[in-house]
Write an enzyme that holds these catalytic residues in place. Structure first.
Site, mmCIF file in Angstrom:
data_model
loop_
_atom_site.group_PDB
_atom_site.id
_atom_site.type_symbol
_atom_site.label_atom_id
_atom_site.label_comp_id
_atom_site.label_asym_id
_atom_site.label_seq_id
_atom_site.Cartn_x
_atom_site.Cartn_y
_atom_site.Cartn_z
ATOM 1 N N HIS A 91 0.818 -1.217 0.000
ATOM 2 C CA HIS A 91 0.000 0.000 0.000
ATOM 3 C C HIS A 91 0.854 1.271 0.000
ATOM 4 C CE1 HIS A 91 0.362 -0.217 4.528
ATOM 5 N NE2 HIS A 91 0.395 1.096 4.392
ATOM 6 N N ASP A 121 0.127 -7.776 1.667
ATOM 7 C CA ASP A 121 0.511 -6.358 1.655
ATOM 8 C C ASP A 121 2.030 -6.223 1.784
ATOM 9 O OD1 ASP A 121 0.428 -3.622 1.598
ATOM 10 O OD2 ASP A 121 -0.312 -3.392 3.639
ATOM 11 N N ASN A 193 4.983 5.257 8.796
ATOM 12 C CA ASN A 193 5.711 4.123 9.376
ATOM 13 C C ASN A 193 5.509 2.840 8.580
ATOM 14 O OD1 ASN A 193 5.500 5.746 12.262
ATOM 15 N ND2 ASN A 193 7.209 4.297 12.207
ATOM 16 N N SER A 194 4.483 2.804 7.733
ATOM 17 C CA SER A 194 4.170 1.580 6.996
ATOM 18 C C SER A 194 5.386 1.096 6.214
ATOM 19 C CB SER A 194 3.012 1.821 6.032
ATOM 20 O OG SER A 194 1.811 2.018 6.724
ATOM 21 N N GLY A 252 -5.782 -28.590 -1.010
ATOM 22 C CA GLY A 252 -7.126 -28.524 -1.582
ATOM 23 C C GLY A 252 -8.252 -28.459 -0.582
ATOM 24 N N VAL A 253 -7.993 -27.878 0.610
ATOM 25 C CA VAL A 253 -9.079 -27.737 1.580
ATOM 26 C C VAL A 253 -9.309 -26.270 1.900
ATOM 27 C CG1 VAL A 253 -8.762 -29.987 2.664
ATOM 28 C CG2 VAL A 253 -7.491 -28.015 3.540
#
Length: 459
Positions: A91, A121, A193-194, A252-253
């Site tokens: 982001h 992200d 800060n991201s 596959g679950v």
């Protein structure tokens, strides 16, 4: 016992305490050092500020944002490879058309996007400076415990290299159905800060700061910070470096958490494991059915569905895993061969992803203008000496917002030419753009007097 004896014993006790106090202080210092300055100084070279110019899509209900507009964004990152590869959040760099990185010595260099996650992200960017760069040491985030002291380094609100500290508040925190369980801390972080690192006191990166929860206007810190665990990031990085994208396993679950109510309904001894909600091959062929509860993977107990998903995802494709499965009130063991998850989690960089914009209309700057009328002059208490188009609305973090323009400001000059109307403003901006100018000078009048600022015409 005489008063004299009591006095002597009391004095001896005080002296004994005084004699032991240096060791007590040393012990306290070892448990909780008074300063982390040496650790901060050691890790700072691996931290970077990220400077982004991008295009922001309209946000419903926000004034002045009816069309996409230019914006300047700040974020953080950490160097994970000496060739200049940097981890940050998706982001931070999403919709960027220009990326720059500020190194710890203050040097600002261009950066390029290597790739970014879709449901994840995370993003990788790269700088080329002609020399090896200092790399962060990566810690084992599985060893993080509640109460561990940590510190974050970031670029909050553009204040580069800011360090804040706190403690780990929770681990394996499930937040809004994210693809990973977070490390929660009370470390103060804010916008900017991201993508920045979360360190332990050994100077090891144990997470990447990704989001905060806040009830404050504007989203300021209230001590609820969530970081993506470093082990998840390093797994992805190694996969991308080897295969060009994350190469994740599946059996596959579709699974979900076992709640206390589900555990009671199924007669399970505790609320742990992952209950199967849908099933396909290879799990179906191995005998796993909807309603089964997977309780362990390769002999290790599964606490929740995320542990199972992560464990299977990180298992090499083609390898067989052993599962303990609670099925119809009995426990059974099932072996399943892990297959490649065909879902696309990663976008490699494409140079045409976002085109570099040029000014074409006023809303590109994230603002609206209006011709100054007597009614607007009275409403905004604008002095009679000020003439020109008035700023009617401004979008935060837009080019206009970053130029410190506010509602009620009056644009007096574009370049060195007087402006009296929105039409004048648009004509002069267009002429400057067509001459090849990258920025244009504005004289702006407001309640505090007149001042100069600039707006970008092309970036």
């Amino acid at each position: 016992m005489s008063m004299k004896a009591v006095t002597i014993l009391f004095a001896a006790a005080i002296l004994g305490l005084a004699a032991r106090s240096p060791r007590a202080e040393e012990h306290s210092e070892a448990l909780m050092p008074q300063s982390i300055a040496n650790v901060v100084e050691a890790v700072r070279p691996s931290f970077v500020n990220i400077l982004v110019k991008g295009i922001v899509a309209p946000e419903s209900g926000q004034a002045g944002s009816r069309v996409p507009h230019m914006t300047d964004i700040v974020g953080s990152g950490v160097i994970v490879d000496p060739s200049g590869i940097i981890f940050t959040n998706n982001h931070v760099v999403d919709n960027a058309y220009e990326l720059r990185v500020q190194l710890s010595d203050g040097t600002i260099v261009p950066a390029r996007l290597l790739g970014k996650g879709k449901q994840l992200d995370v993003a990788l960017i790269k700088v080329d400076v002609g020399r090896p760069l200092p790399v962060a040491r990566i810690g084992n985030s599985d060893l993080v415990r509640v109460g561990d002291r940590v510190f974050a380094m970031g670029n909050p609100l553009g204040l580069s290299g800011t360090v804040t500290s706190g403690v780990v508040s929770a681990v394996d925190r499930d937040v809004r159905g994210a693809a990973y369980n977070y490390i929660q801390t009370d470390t103060p972080v804010n916008h900017g800060n991201s993508g920045g690192p979360l360190f332990n006191l050994h100077g090891e990166v144990i997470g990447i700061n990704q989001q905060i929860f806040s009830d404050m206007k504007g989203g300021g810190s209230i001590g609820l910070n969530f970081s993506i665990p470093a082990n998840d990031l390093i797994f992805l990085f190694r996969q991308i470096r080897e295969y060009g994208r994350p190469r994740l396993g599946t059996i596959g679950v579709g699974v979900q958490a076992v709640t206390p109510n589900i555990a009671n309904a199924l007669g399970l001894p505790d609320a742990s494991g992952a209950i199967v909600a849908d099933v396909g091959d290879p799990a179906a062929s191995a005998g796993i059915r909807v309603g089964d509860v997977i309780t362990s993977l390769n002999g290790k107990k599964i606490a929740n569905q995320r542990q199972l998903i992560r464990g299977i995802g990180e298992t090499p494709v083609g390898q067989t895993v052993m599962l303990d499965v609670w099925s119809a009130s009995t426990m059974k063991s099932v072996s399943v061969t892990v297959q490649l998850l065909e879902q696309v989690f990663w976008d490699s960089y494409k140079s045409e992803t976002v085109q570099e914009p040029r000014f074409t209309k006023i809303s590109d700057f994230g603002m609206d203008l209006a011709d100054l009328t007597p009614e607007l002059r009275k409403e905004h208490n604008i002095k009679s000496a000020l003439n020109g188009p008035m700023v009617k609305s401004v979008v935060s973090e837009s080019a206009a917002g970053n130029a410190s323009l506010s509602v009620g400001d009056v644009i007096e000059k574009v370049g060195l030419s007087n402006v009296t109307s929105v039409e004048d403003f648009t004509r002069l901006m267009t002429e400057a753009r067509d001459r090849g100018s990258r920025d244009i000078l504005l004289l702006v009048g407001g309640t505090g007097g007149s001042w100069w600022t600039t707006l970008p015409l092309q970036m």
